[in-house]
Design a protein around this motif. Structure first.
Motif, PDB file in Angstrom:
ATOM      1  N   GLU A  68       0.838  -1.193   0.000  1.00 36.38           N
ATOM      2  CA  GLU A  68       0.000   0.000   0.000  1.00 36.38           C
ATOM      3  C   GLU A  68       0.873   1.243   0.000  1.00 36.38           C
ATOM      4  O   GLU A  68       1.863   1.334   0.742  1.00 36.38           O
ATOM      5  CB  GLU A  68      -0.922   0.007   1.222  1.00 36.38           C
ATOM      6  CG  GLU A  68      -1.903   1.165   1.225  1.00 36.38           C
ATOM      7  CD  GLU A  68      -2.944   1.067   2.334  1.00 36.38           C
ATOM      8  OE1 GLU A  68      -3.488   2.113   2.707  1.00 36.38           O
ATOM      9  OE2 GLU A  68      -3.202  -0.064   2.810  1.00 36.38           O
ATOM     10  N   ASP A  69       0.528   2.188  -0.858  1.00 35.78           N
ATOM     11  CA  ASP A  69       1.277   3.441  -0.939  1.00 35.78           C
ATOM     12  C   ASP A  69       1.013   4.246   0.328  1.00 35.78           C
ATOM     13  O   ASP A  69      -0.113   4.675   0.580  1.00 35.78           O
ATOM     14  CB  ASP A  69       0.841   4.230  -2.168  1.00 35.78           C
ATOM     15  CG  ASP A  69       1.704   5.448  -2.441  1.00 35.78           C
ATOM     16  OD1 ASP A  69       2.419   5.883  -1.516  1.00 35.78           O
ATOM     17  OD2 ASP A  69       1.680   5.968  -3.572  1.00 35.78           O
ATOM     18  N   GLY A  70       2.054   4.439   1.127  1.00 36.44           N
ATOM     19  CA  GLY A  70       1.882   5.086   2.423  1.00 36.44           C
ATOM     20  C   GLY A  70       2.265   6.547   2.466  1.00 36.44           C
ATOM     21  O   GLY A  70       2.567   7.082   3.540  1.00 36.44           O
ATOM     22  N   SER A  71       2.267   7.223   1.314  1.00 29.08           N
ATOM     23  CA  SER A  71       2.658   8.634   1.304  1.00 29.08           C
ATOM     24  C   SER A  71       1.722   9.458   2.182  1.00 29.08           C
ATOM     25  O   SER A  71       0.495   9.379   2.065  1.00 29.08           O
ATOM     26  CB  SER A  71       2.636   9.188  -0.116  1.00 29.08           C
ATOM     27  OG  SER A  71       2.975  10.556  -0.122  1.00 29.08           O
ATOM     28  N   ALA A  72       2.327  10.241   3.070  1.00 26.02           N
ATOM     29  CA  ALA A  72       1.535  11.020   4.027  1.00 26.02           C
ATOM     30  C   ALA A  72       1.290  12.448   3.565  1.00 26.02           C
ATOM     31  O   ALA A  72       0.547  13.180   4.206  1.00 26.02           O
ATOM     32  CB  ALA A  72       2.237  11.037   5.387  1.00 26.02           C
TER      33      ALA A  72
END
Length: 366
Positions: A68-72
């Motif tokens: 999962e792309d975890g970009s905050a």
């Protein structure tokens, strides 16, 4: 049996072959390279692309080799947050974006294409309106000719004449790094005419990318230049650069296509970068190629009139390409005053507004 002749064996071309094959068409892919390979780079797949992969029957296999792309969100060069991503809201409304290695996606797509369909080491020279393609090993023909041969497409000349790509104004570096310390929250960081971003991959490595405003064709010293430009930015950027290997750094100027007047001409259709090469600021280049593949196969199977494909795909991809271009223009601002104003405004925009802005891009259902 109807036949789709596809020029180009990248993500868009392979996906198109799968889409047509699953509708009972014969497929043939003509690929210039002698081997299907991928550069060492990560790839973000947004929920709209995952739905396209589900339509191809490959969604679960891709998810199994992704994370999962975890970009905050987005920071400045010192690490101060400019905007935060409401990941829970995105997940609840659209589904989770994922990160994978480009090579993994290509491997999955290649494995789903009939073995006999892919012909490598073939250079296409001309595409004719009657569905005939002349190439380095003779001629091929199809009921539908698909131009999936990238930004410098040969097929595009048969549809739109000569269309020259245009330089975006910035160059990019990409690399995959094995981190030596925990990353914390993932982010993209914006400075003055420069950006640096990083995202986790499923195997524990980290995909890094960077951009900088430079004149077209400016040579790069690779890793030394990246360390000079970004070595004093916030953690963990210095440690990622310290762990990087010079041989892993890829450098390319960023180009895009001007809007085309059409994606089709008779039996010929363009998709992916051949139709709408865009800047990478929305992470939608490969995603739109996957959408194209699903829609083109559906339209061709239902009706021989490919103008329906053009009517469905051209407005959407032009909208997304224009958005990506605008984001790049803002992200690459280099005037000190303009950057201060940008950063101030970004801090004031609520995450709910950013969330709503995603709807036209991510709501695609196929």
């Amino acid at each position: 049996m109807s036949k789709a002749l596809i020029v180009g064996g990248g993500i868009g071309g392979l996906a198109t072959a799968i889409a047509f094959d699953r509708r009972g068409w014969e497929v043939e892919i003509l690929e210039k390279a002698t081997k299907i390979t991928a550069v060492g780079a990560g790839l973000s797949l947004w929920p709209n692309a995952i739905r396209a992969l589900d339509a191809l029957g490959l969604g679960d296999e891709v998810r199994a080799r992704a994370i999962e792309d975890g970009s905050a969100g987005i920071r400045d060069s010192r690490g101060t947050w400019l905007s935060r991503t409401d990941a829970e809201a995105v997940r609840a409304r659209y589904g989770s974006p994922i990160m994978t290695h480009r090579a993994d996606l290509l491997d999955i797509l290649r494995g789903a294409v009939p073995e006999s369909a892919l012909r490598t080491g073939i250079s296409v020279r001309e595409v004719r309106a009657d569905g005939t393609v002349t190439h380095s090993q003779g001629t091929s023909a199809g009921d539908v000719i698909v131009g999936a041969d990238g930004i410098h497409s040969v097929v595009r000349r048969a549809v739109c004449g000569v269309v020259d790509p245009r330089y975006s104004g910035y160059t990019a570096w990409r690399m995959v790094v094995t981190p030596t310390e925990p990353l914390g929250e993932l982010a993209e960081s914006w400075g003055r005419g420069e950006r640096f971003g990083y995202a986790a991959l499923a195997d524990g490595r980290v995909y890094c990318f960077a951009t900088a405003n430079v004149p077209v064709g400016t040579s790069s010293t690779g890793l030394p230049e990246l360390r000079r430009r970004f070595g004093t930015w916030h953690d963990p950027i210095p440690s990622l650069l310290a762990a990087a290997d010079e041989s892993a750094v890829l450098h390319n100027d960023i180009y895009e296509l001007p809007p085309l007047r059409t994606y089709v001409s008779g039996r010929i259709a363009l998709l992916g970068d051949a139709a709408h090469a865009m800047t990478p600021n929305l992470g939608q280049g490969a995603c739109q190629a996957l959408e194209d593949a699903v829609v083109l196969a559906r339209v061709a199977a239902e009706d021989s009139d490919l103008t329906r494909y053009d009517a469905e795909r051209r407005p959407r991809t032009r909208m997304i390409a224009a958005r990506s271009n605008r984001i790049g223009a803002v992200a690459q601002l280099d005037s000190p005053l303009a950057v201060r104003l940008r950063d101030t405004v970004m801090r004031l925009i609520p995450s709910s507004a950013q969330f709503k802005a995603l709807a036209p891009v991510l709501d695609w259902k196929g």
